[in-house]
Design an enzyme around this catalytic site. Structure first.
Site, short mmCIF file in Angstrom:
data_model
loop_
_atom_site.label_atom_id
_atom_site.label_comp_id
_atom_site.label_asym_id
_atom_site.label_seq_id
_atom_site.Cartn_x
_atom_site.Cartn_y
_atom_site.Cartn_z
CE LYS A 21 14.61 18.20 24.60
NZ LYS A 21 13.88 17.75 25.80
CG ASP B 179 8.57 20.57 25.21
OD1 ASP B 179 7.68 20.43 24.35
OD2 ASP B 179 8.92 19.68 26.01
CE LYS C 158 7.05 20.38 28.39
NZ LYS C 158 7.42 19.17 29.15
CG ASP D 176 13.21 20.93 26.51
OD1 ASP D 176 13.93 20.24 27.25
OD2 ASP D 176 12.27 20.45 25.85
CG ASP E 164 5.66 16.96 27.10
OD1 ASP E 164 6.48 17.79 26.64
OD2 ASP E 164 5.37 16.89 28.30
CD GLU F 273 10.24 17.77 23.29
OE1 GLU F 273 11.24 18.22 23.88
OE2 GLU F 273 9.24 17.34 23.90
NE ARG G 259 11.88 10.14 24.55
CZ ARG G 259 11.44 9.55 25.67
NH1 ARG G 259 11.07 8.29 25.66
NH2 ARG G 259 11.40 10.24 26.80
#
Length: 462
Positions: free
Chosen positions: A228, A233, A240, A251, A310, A312, A314
């Site tokens: 990933k 993010d 968030k 991230d 949030d 994202e 996956r």
């Protein structure tokens, strides 16, 4: 990076390091025997010896004497040494050289952009320079170099680390290594990557998709690694809170780990073909950001109703997994992702969640992680929750109710076909709040060393 070498000659002008339980000859041995010495792994006791040689001796705790204890000892030693101090570690015959050297290098890490000069000290391991010891030291260096790279990439601020920058780093790192190739997809080339385009659509820094390949001569297996790569993010429209956003430069820790491990595989000439896929995007907020309720069409043609922007990670992993199943036909797929906060709720800060339907693969990965010093715990892919994934308007929803880490893994299971697969949810252990044994404060590079151990053991590797 601290220099480490092998020598059989003692030099009493340097600092000597004596591991707990090892008693050197002569006067120094009597002094060491008179002390209780450190008991905990990584604990250091300083024995000053004014007007004598060596003038300074460090006693290093090795805990239970296993690889983890020696790795912690190496980290404790390097932290106790001055920046330009030279030292010799007096080793018993059965000392695990690889673990000790890894600990020295891991503990001596400093982020490359920090306002401190590089360390110039040297540590020599007093042991026979046999071919076996030289090979172990080479493996340790390759692992440490990979871990440093993964830490560097993850620690880099998002103001620098946008998707284009990350892709450029991978291309540059692969350029001078025989057997490695790197390609980058951007713009119209990403037409089928609906998840990646949706997540990256709100940023002024467009997404990228990197394919890094290591192709040795006559490989028996083809492993695909997926990481990933969300370079920052914000949570997107589902923004968030401030505290939840402060560390979101990390991230892309999964992407950093798989890239670093692939470079190490090339350095060690591992006899395994590796294709590493890195979907890169910045999840930002703007008028073009994707929304809850949007339906996304992935690389494999299936659809997802987005229910939380949030969640994202996956969505971009789904495209990469679909690409791997369609284009690469691998023997095995492993994905690493800083995917859910639920991982930390279930397992704490030092342990990743492992998901796979394959018992043998679960065992092999857990053993590699234990040897490397990166803990994981297998959690269930419970079919009881599959009903929660249903959408009224698409093939699935992105954030179904239920246990968060498990639901994310079940979401991903849709995309890799019948290929053996494992998912590592490693958000919590990707970051250390302070120095902790061989970890330094900040990015840990989690996953790189586990992958190196696992890939080295495949098909007669090192």
């Amino acid at each position: 990076m601290f220099a480490i070498g092998l020598t059989e000659e003692l030099d009493d002008a340097q600092t000597w390091v004596v591991p707990a339980g090892h008693v050197p000859d002569g006067e120094l041995g009597a002094e060491v025997s008179a002390l209780s010495g450190p008991a905990c792994a990584g604990e250091i006791t300083v024995l000053p010896r004014p007007l004598r040689r060596p003038a300074r001796v460090l006693l290093a705790g090795v805990g239970a004497g296993d690889e983890a204890g020696w790795r912690a000892a190496g980290a404790g030693i390097v932290r106790a040494l001055g920046d330009d101090e030279r030292a010799q570690i007096l080793l018993p015959a059965d000392a695990p050289v690889r673990a000790l050297a890894e600990g020295v290098w891991f503990g001596g890490y400093r982020y490359r952009d920090a306002p401190t000069p590089p360390r110039s000290g040297r540590v020599d391991l007093v042991a026979p320079a046999s071919p076996e010891q030289v090979a172990l030291l080479r493996q340790a260096r390759a692992t440490a170099t990979a871990t440093w790279l993964a830490r560097d990439l993850t620690n880099t601020p998002a103001s620098t680390k946008n998707p284009e920058w990350f892709a450029d780093q991978v291309v540059a790192l692969a350029a001078d290594r025989p057997g490695l190739t790197a390609t980058v997809l951007a713009g119209a080339e990403l037409e089928r990557f609906g998840g990646l385009l949706a997540v990256g659509g709100g940023s002024v820094s467009p997404p990228r998709f990197v394919e890094l390949s290591w192709t040795p001569a006559g490989p028996a297996r083809h492993v695909v690694l997926v990481g990933k790569g969300i370079t920052f993010d914000t949570g997107g429209i589902s923004i968030k809170p401030r505290d939840g956003m402060k560390l979101m430069k990390k991230d892309m820790g999964g992407a950093a780990a798989v890239v670093a491990a692939t470079l190490a595989a090339a350095e060690l000439s591992l006899p395994v073909r590796i294709t590493t896929l890195v979907p890169l995007a910045e999840n930002a907020i703007s008028g073009s950001a994707f929304r809850p309720g949007d339906v996304i069409t992935h690389y494999d043609g299936s659809t997802t109703e987005n229910t939380n922007s949030d969640a994202e990670g996956r969505l971009v992993l789904a495209d990469a997994l679909g690409y791997a199943a369609d284009r690469l036909r691998p023997d095995l797929v492993l994905d690493l992702a800083t995917l859910t906060g639920a991982n930390a709720v279930a397992l704490g800060k030092r342990t990743a969640a492992l998901y796979t339907p394959d018992d043998e693969l679960a065992r092999a990965l857990a053993e590699a992680g234990a040897a490397a010093g990166e803990r994981m715990w297998r959690l269930p892919l419970a079919d009881d929750y599959l009903e929660n994934l249903r959408s009224d308007i698409a093939d699935r929803i992105s954030t179904p109710p239920g246990p968060g880490s498990v639901m994310a893994a079940l979401f991903l299971r849709d995309f890799f076909g019948d290929t053996p697969w494992a998912h590592l949810d490693m958000s919590a252990p990707s970051w250390a709040e302070d120095h902790d044994l061989e970890l330094t404060k900040g990015a840990t590079g989690w996953g790189a060393r586990t992958l190196i151990r696992y890939l080295s053991a495949l098909d007669g590797g090192q």
